[in-house]
Design a protein around this motif. Structure first.
Motif, PDB file in Angstrom:
ATOM      1  N   ARG A  11       0.837  -1.206   0.000  1.00 13.72           N
ATOM      2  CA  ARG A  11       0.000   0.000   0.000  1.00 13.72           C
ATOM      3  C   ARG A  11       0.871   1.256   0.000  1.00 13.72           C
ATOM      4  O   ARG A  11       0.576   2.224  -0.698  1.00 13.72           O
ATOM      5  CB  ARG A  11      -0.926  -0.024   1.223  1.00 13.72           C
ATOM      6  N   GLU A  14       2.243   1.731  -3.468  1.00 15.92           N
ATOM      7  CA  GLU A  14       1.193   2.230  -4.362  1.00 15.92           C
ATOM      8  C   GLU A  14       0.929   3.715  -4.133  1.00 15.92           C
ATOM      9  O   GLU A  14       0.773   4.478  -5.091  1.00 15.92           O
ATOM     10  CB  GLU A  14      -0.098   1.442  -4.164  1.00 15.92           C
ATOM     11  N   LEU A  15       0.880   4.126  -2.880  1.00 16.96           N
ATOM     12  CA  LEU A  15       0.652   5.539  -2.575  1.00 16.96           C
ATOM     13  C   LEU A  15       1.802   6.407  -3.084  1.00 16.96           C
ATOM     14  O   LEU A  15       1.577   7.497  -3.620  1.00 16.96           O
ATOM     15  CB  LEU A  15       0.477   5.739  -1.067  1.00 16.96           C
ATOM     16  N   GLU A  16       3.026   5.932  -2.939  1.00 19.37           N
ATOM     17  CA  GLU A  16       4.187   6.669  -3.419  1.00 19.37           C
ATOM     18  C   GLU A  16       4.158   6.783  -4.941  1.00 19.37           C
ATOM     19  O   GLU A  16       4.411   7.856  -5.501  1.00 19.37           O
ATOM     20  CB  GLU A  16       5.474   5.962  -2.972  1.00 19.37           C
ATOM     21  N   LYS A  17       3.790   5.711  -5.615  1.00 16.99           N
ATOM     22  CA  LYS A  17       3.702   5.731  -7.074  1.00 16.99           C
ATOM     23  C   LYS A  17       2.628   6.721  -7.529  1.00 16.99           C
ATOM     24  O   LYS A  17       2.838   7.506  -8.456  1.00 16.99           O
ATOM     25  CB  LYS A  17       3.378   4.336  -7.605  1.00 16.99           C
ATOM     26  N   LYS A  18       1.474   6.693  -6.857  1.00 17.66           N
ATOM     27  CA  LYS A  18       0.378   7.599  -7.199  1.00 17.66           C
ATOM     28  C   LYS A  18       0.791   9.053  -6.973  1.00 17.66           C
ATOM     29  O   LYS A  18       0.490   9.935  -7.786  1.00 17.66           O
ATOM     30  CB  LYS A  18      -0.851   7.264  -6.358  1.00 17.66           C
ATOM     31  N   ARG A  19       1.513   9.305  -5.875  1.00 12.62           N
ATOM     32  CA  ARG A  19       1.970  10.658  -5.574  1.00 12.62           C
ATOM     33  C   ARG A  19       2.940  11.153  -6.648  1.00 12.62           C
ATOM     34  O   ARG A  19       2.821  12.284  -7.138  1.00 12.62           O
ATOM     35  CB  ARG A  19       2.652  10.695  -4.209  1.00 12.62           C
ATOM     36  N   LYS A  20       3.856  10.304  -7.077  1.00 17.29           N
ATOM     37  CA  LYS A  20       4.811  10.686  -8.109  1.00 17.29           C
ATOM     38  C   LYS A  20       4.112  10.941  -9.438  1.00 17.29           C
ATOM     39  O   LYS A  20       4.453  11.874 -10.161  1.00 17.29           O
ATOM     40  CB  LYS A  20       5.879   9.611  -8.276  1.00 17.29           C
ATOM     41  N   GLN A  21       3.123  10.115  -9.776  1.00 15.73           N
ATOM     42  CA  GLN A  21       2.379  10.318 -11.016  1.00 15.73           C
ATOM     43  C   GLN A  21       1.635  11.646 -10.992  1.00 15.73           C
ATOM     44  O   GLN A  21       1.587  12.366 -11.997  1.00 15.73           O
ATOM     45  CB  GLN A  21       1.395   9.173 -11.250  1.00 15.73           C
ATOM     46  N   GLU A  22       1.052  11.986  -9.846  1.00 11.88           N
ATOM     47  CA  GLU A  22       0.324  13.245  -9.719  1.00 11.88           C
ATOM     48  C   GLU A  22       1.277  14.436  -9.862  1.00 11.88           C
ATOM     49  O   GLU A  22       0.968  15.413 -10.534  1.00 11.88           O
ATOM     50  CB  GLU A  22      -0.402  13.302  -8.370  1.00 11.88           C
ATOM     51  N   ARG A  25       2.108  14.771 -13.487  1.00 15.84           N
ATOM     52  CA  ARG A  25       0.983  15.334 -14.221  1.00 15.84           C
ATOM     53  C   ARG A  25       0.912  16.850 -14.015  1.00 15.84           C
ATOM     54  O   ARG A  25       0.710  17.612 -14.958  1.00 15.84           O
ATOM     55  CB  ARG A  25      -0.320  14.679 -13.764  1.00 15.84           C
TER      56      ARG A  25
END
Length: 60
Positions: A11, A14-22, A25
């Motif tokens: 988890r 996943e949160l770190e990956k989502k933060r980097k993607q944001e 963007r």
């Protein structure tokens, strides 16, 4: 010895990956926005897009 909590680690990854993607963007939007501003000399409509159709058709 303590048991490894793999679901917690997953988890967090996943949160770190989502933060980097944001962040990526937002950087892209920021770069695109500055290029658009220069090209259009500030003639950008700041109103948000409307998803609904107009309730009344134009008179004509």
């Amino acid at each position: 010895m303590a048991k490894t909590n793999y679901s917690f680690e997953k988890r967090q990854r996943e949160l770190e990956k989502k933060r980097k993607q944001e962040e990526k963007r937002l950087r892209k939007l920021e770069g695109k926005g500055s290029a658009d501003d220069e090209a259009e000399d500030g003639m950008v409509d700041a109103s948000p897009p409307v998803d609904q159709e107009d309730p009344a058709p134009p008179a004509g």
